[in-house]
Design a protein around this motif. Structure first.
Motif, PDB file in Angstrom:
ATOM      1  N   SER A 140       0.875  -1.225   0.017  1.00  0.00           N
ATOM      2  CA  SER A 140      -0.009   0.125  -0.011  1.00  0.00           C
ATOM      3  C   SER A 140       0.967   1.343  -0.065  1.00  0.00           C
ATOM      4  CB  SER A 140      -0.791   0.063   1.120  1.00  0.00           C
ATOM      5  OG  SER A 140      -0.037   0.144   2.488  1.00  0.00           O
ATOM      6  N   ASN A 141       1.883   1.263   0.667  1.00  0.00           N
ATOM      7  CA  ASN A 141       2.904   2.407   0.829  1.00  0.00           C
ATOM      8  C   ASN A 141       3.618   2.426  -0.545  1.00  0.00           C
ATOM      9  OD1 ASN A 141       2.307   3.490   3.323  1.00  0.00           O
ATOM     10  ND2 ASN A 141       3.409   1.868   4.347  1.00  0.00           N
ATOM     11  N   GLY A 142       4.001   1.281  -1.008  1.00  0.00           N
ATOM     12  CA  GLY A 142       4.477   1.128  -2.624  1.00  0.00           C
ATOM     13  C   GLY A 142       3.535   1.736  -3.676  1.00  0.00           C
ATOM     14  N   ASP A 143       2.237   1.488  -3.304  1.00  0.00           N
ATOM     15  CA  ASP A 143       1.335   2.354  -4.396  1.00  0.00           C
ATOM     16  C   ASP A 143       1.719   3.757  -4.100  1.00  0.00           C
ATOM     17  OD1 ASP A 143       0.635  -0.253  -5.323  1.00  0.00           O
ATOM     18  OD2 ASP A 143      -1.135   0.019  -4.022  1.00  0.00           O
ATOM     19  N   ILE A 144       1.732   4.251  -2.932  1.00  0.00           N
ATOM     20  CA  ILE A 144       1.838   5.820  -2.774  1.00  0.00           C
ATOM     21  C   ILE A 144       2.950   6.210  -3.356  1.00  0.00           C
ATOM     22  CG2 ILE A 144       2.451   7.549  -0.972  1.00  0.00           C
ATOM     23  CD1 ILE A 144       0.525   5.890   1.028  1.00  0.00           C
ATOM     24  N   VAL A 145       4.065   5.469  -3.453  1.00  0.00           N
ATOM     25  CA  VAL A 145       5.549   6.081  -4.102  1.00  0.00           C
ATOM     26  C   VAL A 145       5.147   5.979  -5.610  1.00  0.00           C
ATOM     27  CG1 VAL A 145       7.739   5.469  -4.766  1.00  0.00           C
ATOM     28  CG2 VAL A 145       7.069   5.118  -2.313  1.00  0.00           C
ATOM     29  N   LEU A 146       4.408   4.824  -6.262  1.00  0.00           N
ATOM     30  CA  LEU A 146       4.149   4.714  -7.675  1.00  0.00           C
ATOM     31  C   LEU A 146       3.219   6.079  -8.214  1.00  0.00           C
ATOM     32  CD1 LEU A 146       3.278   1.171  -7.942  1.00  0.00           C
ATOM     33  CD2 LEU A 146       5.206   2.329  -9.055  1.00  0.00           C
ATOM     34  N   LYS A 147       2.334   6.395  -7.273  1.00  0.00           N
ATOM     35  CA  LYS A 147       1.358   7.591  -7.709  1.00  0.00           C
ATOM     36  C   LYS A 147       2.158   8.943  -7.694  1.00  0.00           C
ATOM     37  CE  LYS A 147      -1.950   6.387  -4.541  1.00  0.00           C
ATOM     38  NZ  LYS A 147      -3.268   6.380  -4.066  1.00  0.00           N
ATOM     39  N   GLY A 148       3.068   8.834  -6.720  1.00  0.00           N
ATOM     40  CA  GLY A 148       3.959  10.013  -6.450  1.00  0.00           C
ATOM     41  C   GLY A 148       4.908  10.296  -7.645  1.00  0.00           C
ATOM     42  N   ILE A 149       5.377   9.285  -7.982  1.00  0.00           N
ATOM     43  CA  ILE A 149       6.173   9.319  -9.415  1.00  0.00           C
ATOM     44  C   ILE A 149       5.461   9.805 -10.444  1.00  0.00           C
ATOM     45  CG2 ILE A 149       7.574   7.869 -10.873  1.00  0.00           C
ATOM     46  CD1 ILE A 149       9.140   8.200  -8.309  1.00  0.00           C
ATOM     47  N   ALA A 150       4.455   9.329 -10.555  1.00  0.00           N
ATOM     48  CA  ALA A 150       3.435   9.430 -11.808  1.00  0.00           C
ATOM     49  C   ALA A 150       3.319  11.051 -11.834  1.00  0.00           C
ATOM     50  CB  ALA A 150       2.166   8.639 -11.737  1.00  0.00           C
ATOM     51  N   GLU A 151       2.790  11.597 -10.563  1.00  0.00           N
ATOM     52  CA  GLU A 151       2.672  12.885 -10.366  1.00  0.00           C
ATOM     53  C   GLU A 151       3.978  13.808 -10.884  1.00  0.00           C
ATOM     54  OE1 GLU A 151       0.086  16.004 -10.175  1.00  0.00           O
ATOM     55  OE2 GLU A 151      -0.415  14.088  -9.862  1.00  0.00           O
ATOM     56  N   ILE A 152       5.013  13.412 -10.454  1.00  0.00           N
ATOM     57  CA  ILE A 152       6.277  14.087 -10.676  1.00  0.00           C
ATOM     58  C   ILE A 152       6.379  14.084 -12.172  1.00  0.00           C
ATOM     59  CG2 ILE A 152       8.672  14.070 -10.710  1.00  0.00           C
ATOM     60  CD1 ILE A 152       8.347  13.105  -7.725  1.00  0.00           C
ATOM     61  N   ILE A 153       6.186  13.108 -12.880  1.00  0.00           N
ATOM     62  CA  ILE A 153       6.450  13.040 -14.117  1.00  0.00           C
ATOM     63  C   ILE A 153       5.457  13.836 -15.035  1.00  0.00           C
ATOM     64  CG2 ILE A 153       5.878  11.467 -16.147  1.00  0.00           C
ATOM     65  CD1 ILE A 153       6.803   9.132 -14.732  1.00  0.00           C
ATOM     66  N   ARG A 154       4.009  14.036 -14.656  1.00  0.00           N
ATOM     67  CA  ARG A 154       3.198  14.866 -15.075  1.00  0.00           C
ATOM     68  C   ARG A 154       3.727  16.280 -15.213  1.00  0.00           C
ATOM     69  NH1 ARG A 154      -0.498  12.105 -12.183  1.00  0.00           N
ATOM     70  NH2 ARG A 154      -2.060  10.733 -13.503  1.00  0.00           N
ATOM     71  N   LYS A 155       4.437  16.842 -14.000  1.00  0.00           N
ATOM     72  CA  LYS A 155       4.997  18.139 -13.701  1.00  0.00           C
ATOM     73  C   LYS A 155       6.372  18.388 -14.352  1.00  0.00           C
ATOM     74  CE  LYS A 155       2.614  18.677  -9.119  1.00  0.00           C
ATOM     75  NZ  LYS A 155       2.872  18.850  -7.594  1.00  0.00           N
ATOM     76  N   ALA A 156       6.825  17.480 -14.702  1.00  0.00           N
ATOM     77  CA  ALA A 156       8.143  17.322 -15.439  1.00  0.00           C
ATOM     78  C   ALA A 156       8.410  17.927 -16.737  1.00  0.00           C
ATOM     79  CB  ALA A 156       9.114  16.209 -15.038  1.00  0.00           C
ATOM     80  N   PHE A 157       7.348  17.654 -17.667  1.00  0.00           N
ATOM     81  CA  PHE A 157       7.210  17.557 -19.035  1.00  0.00           C
ATOM     82  C   PHE A 157       6.062  18.416 -19.344  1.00  0.00           C
ATOM     83  CE2 PHE A 157       9.027  13.339 -17.894  1.00  0.00           C
ATOM     84  CZ  PHE A 157      10.390  13.528 -18.437  1.00  0.00           C
ATOM     85  N   CYS A 158       6.143  18.902 -20.871  1.00  0.00           N
ATOM     86  CA  CYS A 158       5.124  19.946 -21.129  1.00  0.00           C
ATOM     87  C   CYS A 158       3.903  18.882 -21.510  1.00  0.00           C
ATOM     88  CB  CYS A 158       5.499  20.583 -22.706  1.00  0.00           C
ATOM     89  SG  CYS A 158       6.072  19.484 -23.452  1.00  0.00           S
ATOM     90  N   GLU A 159       2.793  19.745 -21.946  1.00  0.00           N
ATOM     91  CA  GLU A 159       1.625  19.049 -22.167  1.00  0.00           C
ATOM     92  C   GLU A 159       1.573  18.072 -23.481  1.00  0.00           C
ATOM     93  OE1 GLU A 159      -1.620  22.373 -22.313  1.00  0.00           O
ATOM     94  OE2 GLU A 159      -1.188  22.683 -20.163  1.00  0.00           O
ATOM     95  N   GLN A 160       2.177  18.635 -24.199  1.00  0.00           N
ATOM     96  CA  GLN A 160       2.304  17.638 -25.490  1.00  0.00           C
ATOM     97  C   GLN A 160       2.944  16.148 -25.223  1.00  0.00           C
ATOM     98  OE1 GLN A 160       3.562  20.909 -25.502  1.00  0.00           O
ATOM     99  NE2 GLN A 160       2.788  21.882 -27.097  1.00  0.00           N
ATOM    100  N   THR A 161       3.557  16.044 -24.191  1.00  0.00           N
ATOM    101  CA  THR A 161       4.463  14.968 -24.102  1.00  0.00           C
ATOM    102  C   THR A 161       3.084  13.781 -23.341  1.00  0.00           C
ATOM    103  OG1 THR A 161       6.128  16.006 -23.201  1.00  0.00           O
ATOM    104  CG2 THR A 161       5.933  13.644 -22.180  1.00  0.00           C
ATOM    105  N   HIS A 162       3.392  12.326 -23.894  1.00  0.00           N
ATOM    106  CA  HIS A 162       2.817  11.404 -23.643  1.00  0.00           C
ATOM    107  C   HIS A 162       3.582  10.533 -22.554  1.00  0.00           C
ATOM    108  CE1 HIS A 162       0.056  12.643 -26.476  1.00  0.00           C
ATOM    109  NE2 HIS A 162       0.755  12.562 -27.509  1.00  0.00           N
TER     110      HIS A 162
END
Length: 362
Positions: free
Chosen positions: A251-273
């Protein structure tokens, strides 16, 4: 036989598309209603010839031709759709008024008015269909309940018929309204269910990022319209993620995964997939022309500096990143970019993790 199969497939495809598009559904229903009315009117024309009801024969023949013209107009000129709808209302009201006044044959034709609520609500929608039904209902009241209208009648209806028939029409409207409300709500729920299914089919349930199916679809679509800018594929893997799950629980591992996903969203521009490639691996498709090496290093640094909290527990992780870039879409396929980025990721793991290894293909 082959023509019939082809036509049937085309009709079914049109009906399937109309389920999702209410405007298309109304247009399709209007077209089929006019086809049906044209056929029924023509059939009644033939019947009226044999029964020697020549006045009625002429009216049904004119109406049959008018329905055919409606179909031709709406198919050739979509811009006059609203005008064709209005003409259709005038045509039907005129025909039904003739039926009421003439009473031919023996008052039977008046019964056709009971069809108005069902097809008007289905084709024009609840608001416009209700206005159409009210107009027809007022016409009924005028001819059956008011002296001025009764004086125009050429057929002697019974007093009981003239008293009760408007109530029958109102009951037909209420039933049609009930059915239309159910149909509209069913369609709404169907579309919502389809959207939810499509969302789940293309996205990872935990992180909200694309899964492989959705990611491949958007990248393939991008490659169908190639552009000259530089492209890149980035694959990152959370270092020693198994230890996070073993030490702190999944369950805490899932928190890390969701946190990484949020960082990826913020690290790149909107055109990135980007997508969750599987397990603790994420993939990012870069096609906006920025400095991809700097973007990859910025992402690695963001993750290293981040703290993932679960109550009083604070977790920190690092990632290894493999990056493959190409000068343009023509110079590298998607499969090549993924394969080369994966190789770079393994090199990054071998170099001690928490680093970026990149390669540019010619």
């Amino acid at each position: 036989m082959a023509w019939i199969k082809t036509k049937a497939k085309k009709i079914i495809a049109g009906m399937n598309a109309a389920i999702r598009d209410d405007i298309m559904r109304k247009e399709l229903m209007f077209e089929w209603l006019n086809i049906l009315l044209a056929l029924v009117s023509f059939f009644m024309t033939v019947v009226n010839i044999f029964t020697k009801e020549y006045t009625l024969m002429l009216s049904t023949l004119i109406f049959s031709v008018a329905c055919i013209l409606n179909i031709v107009l709406i198919k050739r000129e979509k811009k006059v759709k609203g005008l064709v709808y209005s003409i259709f209302v005038v045509e039907t009201i005129a025909l039904l008024a003739f039926f009421l006044v003439s009473g031919i044959p023996n008052g039977f034709s008046a019964l056709w008015l009971c069809l108005i609520p069902s097809f008007s609500l289905l084709i024009f929608g609840i608001k416009a269909g209700t206005r159409y039904s009210i107009l027809t209902f007022l016409m009924l009241l005028f001819f059956f309940w008011f002296p001025a209208g009764k004086n125009l009648l050429q057929y002697r209806y019974t007093d009981e018929f003239m008293l009760r028939f408007p109530f029958l029409f109102a009951a037909c409207y209420m039933l049609a309204l009930f059915i239309e409300l159910i149909r509209a709500q069913t369609q709404k729920q169907l579309l919502l269910s389809e959207q939810k299914y499509y969302q789940l089919y293309r996205h990872d349930a935990l992180t909200g990022l694309y899964n492989r199916y959705g990611f491949n679809a958007v990248v393939d679509a991008d490659y169908k319209n190639p552009r000259p800018e530089k492209v890149g594929m980035l694959i990152l893997d959370i270092d020693d993620f198994k230890q996070i799950n073993d030490r702190y629980g999944h369950s805490n591992g899932d928190i890390v995964l969701k946190g990484i996903a949020e960082i990826i969203r913020k690290a790149f521009c909107e055109q990135t997939h980007y997508c969750r490639w599987g397990g603790e691996e994420f993939t990012v498709y870069l096609h906006c022309g920025h400095n991809y090496e700097e973007s990859a290093e910025r992402l690695r640094r963001y993750v290293e500096e981040a703290e993932f909290k679960s109550g009083d527990l604070v977790m920190k992780v690092t990632v290894s990143v493999g990056l493959c870039t190409a000068k343009s879409m023509e110079s590298a396929s998607i499969a090549m970019l993924v394969n080369k980025a994966d190789q770079c990721l393994y090199i990054a793991k071998g170099n001690g993790k928490n680093c970026v290894v990149s390669i540019e293909v010619p």
